[in-house]
Design an enzyme around this catalytic site. Structure first.
Site, PDB file in Angstrom:
ATOM      1  N   GLU A  67      -6.162 -10.907  -1.095  1.00  0.00           N
ATOM      2  CA  GLU A  67      -6.980 -10.681   0.109  1.00  0.00           C
ATOM      3  C   GLU A  67      -8.460 -10.651  -0.248  1.00  0.00           C
ATOM      4  O   GLU A  67      -9.216  -9.794   0.217  1.00  0.00           O
ATOM      5  CB  GLU A  67      -6.565  -9.363   0.796  1.00  0.00           C
ATOM      6  CG  GLU A  67      -5.082  -9.261   1.101  1.00  0.00           C
ATOM      7  CD  GLU A  67      -4.673  -8.023   1.891  1.00  0.00           C
ATOM      8  OE1 GLU A  67      -5.551  -7.326   2.448  1.00  0.00           O
ATOM      9  OE2 GLU A  67      -3.466  -7.750   1.959  1.00  0.00           O
TER      10      GLU A  67
ATOM     11  N   GLU B 194       0.794  -1.242   0.000  1.00  0.00           N
ATOM     12  CA  GLU B 194       0.000   0.000   0.000  1.00  0.00           C
ATOM     13  C   GLU B 194       0.827   1.293   0.000  1.00  0.00           C
ATOM     14  O   GLU B 194       0.553   2.216   0.765  1.00  0.00           O
ATOM     15  CB  GLU B 194      -0.947  -0.022   1.210  1.00  0.00           C
ATOM     16  CG  GLU B 194      -1.814  -1.259   1.242  1.00  0.00           C
ATOM     17  CD  GLU B 194      -2.738  -1.363   2.445  1.00  0.00           C
ATOM     18  OE1 GLU B 194      -2.612  -0.550   3.375  1.00  0.00           O
ATOM     19  OE2 GLU B 194      -3.611  -2.255   2.445  1.00  0.00           O
TER      20      GLU B 194
HETATM   21  C1  GLA Z   1      -4.882  -4.556   4.315  1.00  0.00           C
HETATM   22  C2  GLA Z   1      -3.666  -5.362   4.747  1.00  0.00           C
HETATM   23  C3  GLA Z   1      -4.041  -6.637   5.429  1.00  0.00           C
HETATM   24  C4  GLA Z   1      -5.186  -6.432   6.400  1.00  0.00           C
HETATM   25  C5  GLA Z   1      -6.348  -5.792   5.693  1.00  0.00           C
HETATM   26  C6  GLA Z   1      -7.512  -5.624   6.627  1.00  0.00           C
HETATM   27  O1  GLA Z   1      -5.457  -4.982   3.191  1.00  0.00           O
HETATM   28  O2  GLA Z   1      -2.825  -5.686   3.676  1.00  0.00           O
HETATM   29  O3  GLA Z   1      -2.938  -7.123   6.117  1.00  0.00           O
HETATM   30  O4  GLA Z   1      -4.759  -5.630   7.462  1.00  0.00           O
HETATM   31  O5  GLA Z   1      -5.918  -4.529   5.247  1.00  0.00           O
HETATM   32  O6  GLA Z   1      -7.690  -6.725   7.438  1.00  0.00           O
END
Ligand code: GLA
Length: 333
Positions: A242, A135
């Site tokens: 994710e 990020e």
């Molecule tokens: C981001 C992070 C993850 C997690 C999510 C929310 O996407 O990469 O590690 O913290 O937020 O759970």
């Protein structure tokens, strides 16, 4: 009446990509049945993050991370490492210098290197991949990189440095840049520009992680397709890292539902069917699809963006049983 046999997701997708789940110390116990039946890869939801493994300068704490790595090994699953350099869940000491001032560039780079050497080194040959930088790109259209102590104190090349350190620590590890809102066109273009720039400078980056925190109302399938197509053209591998399909639109702050509405169920089935059909089209570049959890009894979305509001984002229900969405992504042959 005979129950329809439930095919393992990882077997259904054997010829396509790995099927992963994010786990923690509770879920490797409470969801062991569904995890071991359907998944062949895991990611630690939190237990390999900076604050968990390196809470103080001279203190590394690997007990929880090791238990997750052991769970993967015991069940023949792959392990993705997550995550090394991020603006969140990183302790303040990392960025602190002498006399209450911020750390200088050399100090912060040395700390980053020590962290990466130690963490990647510990799981060398165990974690096959790492989300090296998480990020770093800004959401606001007119800003390029996200402001963070990493950027402020080191400069833009904190990203390249992180990849160099990770590669040196484990030359076999597959190294990812990972981000969210990755399909949103302006942010997508910035992520692509970042990754292209790294490649052009021969920085050891091997993959782009698309987090895939989507909901039933967006991004649209066309937007997702356009993004996957453009990322695929980078010539690196892609992973969905994710995935969860929240039943609530982001702005929806309702808290009164005890179960998803029939409309939500239908939309979720349709979206799961379509995104997995798209993922299958890209099997040459897409090497894994990891859900940010496994079954609806536990999801971080129960606390975000509305604390204590239940969500149902996965293809297995609160009792670990396959939902309609499971069959939509399993019955395609
Ligand atoms: C981001 C992070 C993850 C997690 C999510 C929310 O996407 O990469 O590690 O913290 O937020 O759970």
């Amino acid at each position: 009446m005979d129950k329809k046999p439930v095919p393992a997701l990882r077997d259904t997708y054997r010829e396509y990509f790995d099927i992963g789940a994010a786990v923690n110390l509770e879920t490797i116990v409470s969801q062991k049945d569904v995890l071991t039946a359907h998944f062949n890869s895991i990611t630690a939801e939190n237990d390999m993050k900076f604050e968990r493994v390196h809470p103080e300068e001279d203190v590394y704490t690997f007990e929880a991370a090791d238990r997750i790595a052991d769970f993967a090994a015991a069940h023949g699953m792959k392990l993705r490492g997550h995550t090394l350099v991020w603006h969140n869940q990183t302790p303040d000491w990392v960025f602190a210098g002498k006399d209450g001032r911020p750390a200088d560039r050399e100090t912060l780079l040395a700390r980053m290197k020590d962290h990466i050497d130690t963490v990647v080194g510990r799981y060398k040959g165990i974690a096959y991949a790492w989300d090296v930088v998480n990020e770093a790109v800004e959401d606001k259209a007119d800003v390029w990189l996200r402001r963070s102590p990493w950027l402020d104190l080191i400069g833009e090349d904190f990203i390249a440095n992180a990849f160099e350190f990770a590669h040196a620590a484990d030359p076999q590890a597959v190294l990812f840049y990972n981000d969210y809102n990755e399909c949103q066109p302006e942010k997508r273009d910035k992520i692509i520009r970042l990754v292209r720039g790294l490649k052009e400078r021969d920085v050891p980056i091997h993959g782009v992680g698309l987090q895939g925190h989507w909901n039933l109302y967006g991004p649209s399938l066309d937007t997702i397709r356009e993004a996957v197509e453009q990322y695929a053209a980078l010539g690196l591998q892609l992973q969905i890292t994710e995935l969860d399909l929240s039943v609530f639109e982001f702005e929806d702050r309702r808290t009164d539902l005890l179960a998803p509405t029939p409309e939500m169920v239908e939309r979720q089935e349709e979206l799961y069917e379509k995104v997995f059909a798209l993922f299958r089209e890209y099997k040459e570049v897409l090497t894994a699809v990891t859900f940010w959890g496994a079954s609806d009894d536990y999801t971080w979305l129960d606390g975000f963006p509305v604390r204590g509001r239940k969500n149902w984002p996965f293809v297995f229900d609160v009792n670990h049983q396959p939902k309609g969405s499971f069959w939509k992504i399993s019955d395609f042959r």
